[in-house]
Design a protein around this motif. Structure first.
Motif, short mmCIF file in Angstrom:
data_model
loop_
_atom_site.label_atom_id
_atom_site.label_comp_id
_atom_site.label_asym_id
_atom_site.label_seq_id
_atom_site.Cartn_x
_atom_site.Cartn_y
_atom_site.Cartn_z
N LEU A 194 0.84 -1.20 0.00
CA LEU A 194 0.00 0.00 0.00
C LEU A 194 0.88 1.26 0.00
N ARG A 195 1.96 1.20 0.78
CA ARG A 195 2.89 2.33 0.82
C ARG A 195 3.54 2.54 -0.54
N ALA A 217 2.37 1.71 -3.44
CA ALA A 217 1.36 2.25 -4.36
C ALA A 217 1.17 3.74 -4.16
N ARG A 218 1.24 4.20 -2.89
CA ARG A 218 1.12 5.64 -2.63
C ARG A 218 2.30 6.40 -3.23
N GLU A 253 4.05 5.55 -5.81
CA GLU A 253 3.87 5.58 -7.26
C GLU A 253 2.81 6.61 -7.65
N LEU A 254 1.75 6.70 -6.85
CA LEU A 254 0.71 7.70 -7.11
C LEU A 254 1.27 9.11 -6.96
N LEU A 289 -3.43 12.07 -0.31
CA LEU A 289 -2.70 11.01 -1.00
C LEU A 289 -3.08 9.65 -0.45
N ARG A 290 -3.11 9.51 0.85
CA ARG A 290 -3.47 8.23 1.47
C ARG A 290 -4.92 7.86 1.11
N GLY A 318 -5.03 6.67 -2.43
CA GLY A 318 -4.42 5.35 -2.51
C GLY A 318 -5.36 4.26 -2.04
#
Length: 241
Positions: A53-54, A56-57, A59-60, A74-75, A78
């Motif tokens: 999950l971290r 992916a954040r 990358e976002l 952001l979180r 995500g």
């Protein structure tokens, strides 16, 4: 003999890692959030780990750098993406964020902070300027601050000069009459100085200034006690000057 400077009229503070340690709080908040996901959004917990999950954040954030001024948004984004990817109800994300923010604001100020703020606010105006998402009201420190400016509400983040100037404006003081206190040499010290403020480096861990040729704090301290001692030793109140 060099004449001592006048006390600043205002002191602005960074929050995370200046007034409390944040890394262990974030780690605990992420564990609690993940446990909540396991109970209320099991498909998300089955597909993702805390680390994925971290990632992916990150990358976002790389794809959408505007999230840099609001890590809470952001979180949230995500989590929405993760929920949608596995077919969970994204309407639950608000509840998940409520759980996270409650844990994220469960900070423990360093021992010197509350007595230091009590002493300081008798002498000057006190405010905060932060890139983070800490809620001073929830934390229980809001009554020590006359003004608070956060990047997510202001729309620009440190080291942008504008956010420091907004902090000064909120207290109705000139940048030259303001001292900024923070733990990050570039975001806090250099950022504040470039905006026309003086800057104190809050170095609680004894780090070496590896940017010494580039960044020179007006003072380096390890606590609010040291900051107040420096002010009282090297500065005079205006009526004494």
């Amino acid at each position: 003999m060099t004449r001592r400077q006048a006390w600043p009229k205002a002191v602005l503070f960074d929050l995370d890692d200046t007034l409390w340690p944040i890394a262990p709080v974030i780690l605990e908040a992420e564990k609690l959030l993940y446990a909540w996901l396991g109970q209320h959004a099991p498909r998300v917990a089955e597909r993702f780990t805390i680390d994925s999950l971290r990632q992916a954040r990150l990358e976002l954030l790389a794809a959408r750098p505007e999230f840099g001024i609001d890590l809470g948004a952001l979180r949230h984004a995500g989590l929405v993406a993760a929920f949608e990817q596995v077919g969970e109800d994204a309407g639950k994300v608000e509840l998940a964020m409520t759980e996270f923010f409650a844990a994220r604001n469960a900070v423990t100020p360093y021992q010197d902070v509350v007595p230091g703020l009590e002493r300081l606010k008798k002498q000057v105006l006190v405010g905060s300027v932060t890139n983070g998402v800490a809620d001073l009201q929830t934390i229980g420190l809001a009554h020590h601050f006359q003004a608070s400016v956060a990047a997510r509400a202001f729309g620009r983040a440190k080291p942008d000069p504008g956010i420091f100037l907004a902090g000064c404006a909120a207290l109705d003081v000139a940048p030259s009459d303001t001292l900024y206190v923070g733990d990050d040499l570039l975001l806090d010290v250099q950022g504040a100085q470039r905006a026309g403020l003086r800057a104190a480096w809050m170095n609680r861990t004894g780090k070496v200034n590896d940017l010494a040729g580039e960044v020179s704090p007006d003072v380096e301290v390890s606590s609010l006690d040291e900051l107040l001692d420096w002010l009282e030793t090297h500065h005079l109140h205006e009526h004494q000057v």
